[in-house]
Design a protein around this motif. Sequence first.
Motif, mmCIF file in Angstrom:
data_model
loop_
_atom_site.group_PDB
_atom_site.id
_atom_site.type_symbol
_atom_site.label_atom_id
_atom_site.label_comp_id
_atom_site.label_asym_id
_atom_site.label_seq_id
_atom_site.Cartn_x
_atom_site.Cartn_y
_atom_site.Cartn_z
ATOM 1 N N LYS A 184 34.140 73.250 29.430
ATOM 2 C CA LYS A 184 33.540 73.725 30.440
ATOM 3 C C LYS A 184 34.666 74.741 31.084
ATOM 4 C CE LYS A 184 31.128 69.377 30.523
ATOM 5 N NZ LYS A 184 30.699 67.793 31.628
ATOM 6 N N ARG A 185 34.332 75.739 30.235
ATOM 7 C CA ARG A 185 35.567 76.723 31.486
ATOM 8 C C ARG A 185 35.371 77.396 32.738
ATOM 9 N NH1 ARG A 185 38.949 78.051 27.479
ATOM 10 N NH2 ARG A 185 39.373 80.062 27.704
ATOM 11 N N THR A 186 33.892 76.852 33.043
ATOM 12 C CA THR A 186 34.265 77.158 34.740
ATOM 13 C C THR A 186 34.824 76.167 35.325
ATOM 14 O OG1 THR A 186 31.660 78.124 33.528
ATOM 15 C CG2 THR A 186 31.777 77.771 36.169
ATOM 16 N N GLN A 187 34.153 74.764 35.032
ATOM 17 C CA GLN A 187 35.170 74.054 35.498
ATOM 18 C C GLN A 187 36.437 73.938 35.833
ATOM 19 O OE1 GLN A 187 33.172 69.678 35.075
ATOM 20 N NE2 GLN A 187 35.146 69.403 35.647
ATOM 21 N N LEU A 188 36.778 74.615 34.346
ATOM 22 C CA LEU A 188 38.181 74.201 34.282
ATOM 23 C C LEU A 188 39.099 75.113 35.529
ATOM 24 C CD1 LEU A 188 40.262 74.157 32.792
ATOM 25 C CD2 LEU A 188 39.733 75.658 30.656
ATOM 26 N N LYS A 189 38.411 76.735 35.057
ATOM 27 C CA LYS A 189 38.845 77.584 36.560
ATOM 28 C C LYS A 189 38.650 77.743 37.522
ATOM 29 C CE LYS A 189 37.472 81.236 33.277
ATOM 30 N NZ LYS A 189 36.701 82.503 32.737
ATOM 31 N N ALA A 190 37.408 77.192 37.884
ATOM 32 C CA ALA A 190 37.568 76.764 39.452
ATOM 33 C C ALA A 190 38.791 75.375 39.611
ATOM 34 C CB ALA A 190 36.562 75.471 39.692
ATOM 35 N N MET A 191 38.565 74.306 39.134
ATOM 36 C CA MET A 191 39.404 73.539 38.779
ATOM 37 C C MET A 191 41.440 73.449 39.103
ATOM 38 S SD MET A 191 37.981 70.300 40.254
ATOM 39 C CE MET A 191 36.976 71.734 41.374
ATOM 40 N N LEU A 192 41.923 74.594 37.859
ATOM 41 C CA LEU A 192 43.377 74.678 37.912
ATOM 42 C C LEU A 192 43.401 75.968 39.212
ATOM 43 C CD1 LEU A 192 45.558 75.085 36.152
ATOM 44 C CD2 LEU A 192 44.408 76.162 34.906
ATOM 45 N N ALA A 193 42.653 76.445 40.008
ATOM 46 C CA ALA A 193 42.784 77.530 40.703
ATOM 47 C C ALA A 193 42.796 76.594 41.984
ATOM 48 C CB ALA A 193 41.362 78.791 40.597
ATOM 49 N N LEU A 194 42.109 75.398 42.067
ATOM 50 C CA LEU A 194 42.089 74.672 43.268
ATOM 51 C C LEU A 194 43.724 74.634 43.171
ATOM 52 C CD1 LEU A 194 40.941 73.767 46.274
ATOM 53 C CD2 LEU A 194 40.008 71.703 44.759
ATOM 54 N N THR A 195 43.747 73.535 42.110
ATOM 55 C CA THR A 195 45.096 73.360 42.069
ATOM 56 C C THR A 195 46.343 73.821 42.611
ATOM 57 O OG1 THR A 195 44.145 71.764 40.320
ATOM 58 C CG2 THR A 195 46.661 72.014 40.434
ATOM 59 N N ILE A 196 46.342 75.177 41.692
ATOM 60 C CA ILE A 196 47.299 76.176 42.391
ATOM 61 C C ILE A 196 47.149 76.793 43.625
ATOM 62 C CG2 ILE A 196 47.680 78.699 41.887
ATOM 63 C CD1 ILE A 196 46.648 78.694 38.831
ATOM 64 N N LEU A 197 46.293 76.837 44.544
ATOM 65 C CA LEU A 197 46.104 76.852 45.351
ATOM 66 C C LEU A 197 46.915 75.938 46.303
ATOM 67 C CD1 LEU A 197 44.951 78.148 48.479
ATOM 68 C CD2 LEU A 197 42.942 76.701 48.092
ATOM 69 N N LEU A 198 46.525 74.350 46.150
ATOM 70 C CA LEU A 198 47.290 73.162 47.125
ATOM 71 C C LEU A 198 48.342 72.729 46.483
ATOM 72 C CD1 LEU A 198 44.626 70.451 45.307
ATOM 73 C CD2 LEU A 198 44.950 71.353 47.604
ATOM 74 N N GLY A 199 48.966 74.117 45.472
ATOM 75 C CA GLY A 199 50.480 73.434 45.339
ATOM 76 C C GLY A 199 51.698 74.700 46.744
ATOM 77 N N VAL A 200 49.971 75.886 46.578
ATOM 78 C CA VAL A 200 51.125 76.955 47.548
ATOM 79 C C VAL A 200 50.929 76.194 49.233
ATOM 80 C CG1 VAL A 200 50.790 79.305 48.186
ATOM 81 C CG2 VAL A 200 50.513 78.558 45.806
ATOM 82 N N ILE A 201 50.048 75.550 49.152
ATOM 83 C CA ILE A 201 49.770 75.658 50.705
ATOM 84 C C ILE A 201 50.998 74.623 50.824
ATOM 85 C CG2 ILE A 201 48.341 74.003 52.157
ATOM 86 C CD1 ILE A 201 45.989 75.046 50.961
ATOM 87 N N PHE A 202 51.175 73.116 49.582
ATOM 88 C CA PHE A 202 52.165 72.623 50.160
ATOM 89 C C PHE A 202 53.528 72.656 50.776
ATOM 90 C CE2 PHE A 202 55.601 70.322 48.065
ATOM 91 C CZ PHE A 202 55.706 68.811 49.203
ATOM 92 N N LEU A 203 53.915 73.973 49.544
ATOM 93 C CA LEU A 203 55.211 74.725 49.631
ATOM 94 C C LEU A 203 55.256 75.465 50.854
ATOM 95 C CD1 LEU A 203 55.173 76.706 45.917
ATOM 96 C CD2 LEU A 203 57.075 74.919 47.355
ATOM 97 N N GLY A 204 53.736 76.038 51.478
ATOM 98 C CA GLY A 204 53.707 76.939 52.758
ATOM 99 C C GLY A 204 54.144 76.089 53.996
ATOM 100 N N LEU A 205 53.457 74.567 53.859
ATOM 101 C CA LEU A 205 54.180 73.606 55.316
ATOM 102 C C LEU A 205 55.702 72.766 54.925
ATOM 103 C CD1 LEU A 205 50.389 71.758 54.609
ATOM 104 C CD2 LEU A 205 50.904 73.191 56.233
ATOM 105 N N GLN A 206 55.845 73.251 53.629
ATOM 106 C CA GLN A 206 57.133 72.098 53.547
ATOM 107 C C GLN A 206 57.934 73.885 53.604
ATOM 108 O OE1 GLN A 206 58.982 72.125 49.602
ATOM 109 N NE2 GLN A 206 60.318 70.125 50.452
ATOM 110 N N GLY A 207 57.820 74.860 54.464
ATOM 111 C CA GLY A 207 58.598 75.796 55.421
ATOM 112 C C GLY A 207 58.959 75.838 56.683
ATOM 113 N N GLU A 208 57.692 75.352 56.697
ATOM 114 C CA GLU A 208 56.918 74.862 58.531
ATOM 115 C C GLU A 208 57.570 74.069 58.402
ATOM 116 O OE1 GLU A 208 53.076 74.131 60.893
ATOM 117 O OE2 GLU A 208 52.667 75.211 58.910
ATOM 118 N N GLU A 209 57.959 72.520 57.714
ATOM 119 C CA GLU A 209 58.728 71.287 58.368
ATOM 120 C C GLU A 209 60.132 72.206 58.233
ATOM 121 O OE1 GLU A 209 59.636 67.481 56.143
ATOM 122 O OE2 GLU A 209 58.181 68.825 54.808
ATOM 123 N N TYR A 210 60.742 72.813 57.624
ATOM 124 C CA TYR A 210 62.390 72.676 57.693
ATOM 125 C C TYR A 210 62.150 73.777 58.861
ATOM 126 C CZ TYR A 210 62.972 71.734 52.974
ATOM 127 O OH TYR A 210 63.140 70.295 51.701
#
Length: 292
Positions: A184-210
């Motif tokens: 299911k390539r469409t679902q694959l792309k959507a879920m993987l893109a969301l995972t990457i976005l969550l990783g970027v958000i995590f790093l941004g919030l960690q910077g804010e925490e520092y």
Amino acid sequence: MKAQYEKYYVPEQSQWPIVGAVALFLIAIGSGLAVMQTAKQQGGVGFYILLLGIAVLLYMLFGWFKNVIDESQGGLYSAQMDRSFRQGMAWFIFSEVMFFMAFFGALFYARTFAVPWLGGESNNAMTNEVLWPSFEAAWPLLSTPGGGETRAMGWQGLPLINTMILLLSSITLHFAHTAMEQGKRTQLKAMLALTILLGVIFLGLQGEEYVYAYQELGLTLDSGIYGNTFFLLTGFHGMHVTLGTILLLVVFLRIMKGHFSEEKHFAFQAAAWYWHFVDVVWLCLFVFVYVL
């Protein structure tokens, strides 16, 4: 009947290991200089050396990825090579487990042995009297022998939000993996893109925490053993989240180009293994650094 042997691909000589070594050297030197210059409140080249090291490291990663991708797409890999990749990734993650165990071990030793001994427990009254007579054994240590004071970072707020983000990212990555296996390539792309976005958000919030830790709590690398272990554990974890995000991004770009199939997608699996490992480390870190 003669035994059938698979061909085993041996790659050509590569410049990437030495490029990676140079990058790590620059990062180590730049980080050390940047920390010392920050502590002395002086300008310097440390931060720029650190940025150069990171840039060289990214160049090495993408260059090496390109070589491996070209070899894979060229049909040079066999089942034996695939097993080698799996074993290599498993040993790499094991080495990372040992890496974090060293820092968790230091935290455990400081809290369980060093702090109580310094407070006079276990027949160490003389240690307390000689080294720090006014010391009271408690964790986290919010004062230093030099008279510095800090405040503890609570587990609520940004740390809890980041924990939920990483847990959610593991779920979305699982759905992406399931979609890969089902074609299911469409679902694959959507879920993987969301995972990457969550990783970027995590790093941004960690910077804010520092920023909050430095400006509002006075929590820095100079804040004794508490500040040291806090920033070493959370900082190295953030570095691993960054690397995991890069791995997932490379895999995502390959998926967009039509790479991988339902049966052959170990690069995706390897990145997923690493990401789940990073999530487990954060759960341990959240409990032992923030909550307890």
